[in-house]
Design an enzyme around this catalytic site. Structure first.
Site, short mmCIF file in Angstrom:
data_model
loop_
_atom_site.label_atom_id
_atom_site.label_comp_id
_atom_site.label_asym_id
_atom_site.label_seq_id
_atom_site.Cartn_x
_atom_site.Cartn_y
_atom_site.Cartn_z
N GLU A 1 23.99 10.37 -66.17
CA GLU A 1 24.59 11.48 -66.93
C GLU A 1 23.81 12.80 -66.88
OE1 GLU A 1 24.12 8.47 -68.67
OE2 GLU A 1 26.19 7.75 -68.53
N ASP B 1 14.59 -0.55 -66.15
CA ASP B 1 14.57 -1.36 -64.93
C ASP B 1 13.88 -0.57 -63.83
OD1 ASP B 1 17.48 -0.13 -65.44
OD2 ASP B 1 16.95 0.09 -63.33
N GLU C 1 22.57 2.10 -76.88
CA GLU C 1 21.44 3.04 -76.77
C GLU C 1 21.29 3.90 -78.01
OE1 GLU C 1 21.48 4.41 -72.06
OE2 GLU C 1 22.85 5.32 -73.48
N LYS D 1 16.15 7.64 -62.92
CA LYS D 1 17.48 7.62 -62.29
C LYS D 1 18.50 7.22 -63.35
CE LYS D 1 20.17 4.72 -59.07
NZ LYS D 1 21.01 3.94 -59.99
N ASP D 2 19.38 8.16 -63.69
CA ASP D 2 20.36 7.84 -64.73
C ASP D 2 21.77 8.12 -64.24
OD1 ASP D 2 20.85 10.58 -64.95
OD2 ASP D 2 20.90 10.52 -67.14
N THR E 1 18.89 5.62 -71.28
CA THR E 1 18.04 4.75 -70.47
C THR E 1 18.13 5.19 -69.01
OG1 THR E 1 19.82 3.17 -70.17
CG2 THR E 1 18.32 2.81 -72.03
#
Ligand code: ADE
Length: 238
Positions: A179, A202, A18, A176-177, A92
């Protein structure tokens, strides 16, 4: 209006894939890692106005140290080292078709960022688990930059079991991650302005397996981050 102390913008990222394009594009230099947690990696601009902090590689498992635990350690040690004006969680995220999400969409956090997978059915502790840490109001900046403003939420799993899906629907989650809420919690305790900038790899409520869709879109999303994050950093109120 967000008030900030003088200092650099600290961008906290989890994965090498990333963060590599932005580090290369901006020509950031690696500096010495903290002695107390040597896997953390710091990359700094020539004028020391931008620091990218990366969780680094987990020494036991040999992969990027993703998730909330490493994010907290990285954020705390990075704030103590760099005294930033802003903390940004960048990376992401999964998006939601039901709420207009699409691959490549850039989301800038709006409203509190929660842990959608922490459920503590004890009075008073419920709120502790959920987090709900503040983010700066950057809605007009998001519009200027062509980003989408919306709620972010965090969990320590790539999948989304029904209780998490319910919590994210109630929150109106657009990103929605794994971290942002952890990074935000440390920034809040330290009194530093926070935002999250996430690119969708996604679709959580889409047709494809999350891991496959994530892998297929990771490189393009990382390139999009290399475009979005420097524009955000340059535009943050200081
Ligand atoms: N990062 C990218 N996609 C994600 C997802 N679906 N869940 C958590 N983190 C992600």
């Amino acid at each position: 209006m967000t008030t900030t102390q003088p200092g650099p913008v600290l961008v906290v990222m989890a994965m090498r894939a990333e963060s590599a394009p932005i580090i290369e594009q901006l020509g950031l230099s690696a500096v010495e890692s903290p002695a107390s947690w040597p896997s953390i990696e710091w990359f700094v601009s020539d004028d020391a106005d931008l620091v990218i902090a990366r969780n680094g590689v987990d020494p036991t498992h040999g992969v990027d140290a993703i998730g909330t635990g490493p994010a907290i350690i990285t954020t705390l040690l990075s704030i103590d080292r760099w005294t930033p004006a802003w903390v940004v969680s960048a990376g992401t995220a999964g998006g939601f078709r039901a709420r207009g999400g699409h691959i490549g969409q850039v989301i800038l956090a709006d409203g509190p960022v929660i842990h959608h997978d922490r459920r503590i059915a004890l009075p008073a502790f419920e709120a502790l688990g959920r987090g709900g840490h503040p983010t700066a109001d950057l809605r007009s900046l998001a519009t200027e930059l062509g980003f989408t403003s919306g709620p972010c939420s965090t969990g320590d799993s790539l999948d989304a079991p029904p209780l998490d899906v319910e919590a994210m629907a109630a929150h109106g989650t657009l990103a929605k991650d794994m971290e942002a809420a952890a990074v935000a919690g440390v920034a809040a305790r330290k009194g530093i302005a926070f935002t999250a900038c996430k690119v969708i790899t996604d679709i959580v409520d889409g047709d494809f397996a999350t891991a496959d869709e994530f892998r297929a879109n990771l490189a393009a999303a990382s390139a999009a981050l290399a475009d979005a994050v420097p524009r955000l950093v340059a535009a943050l109120p200081r």
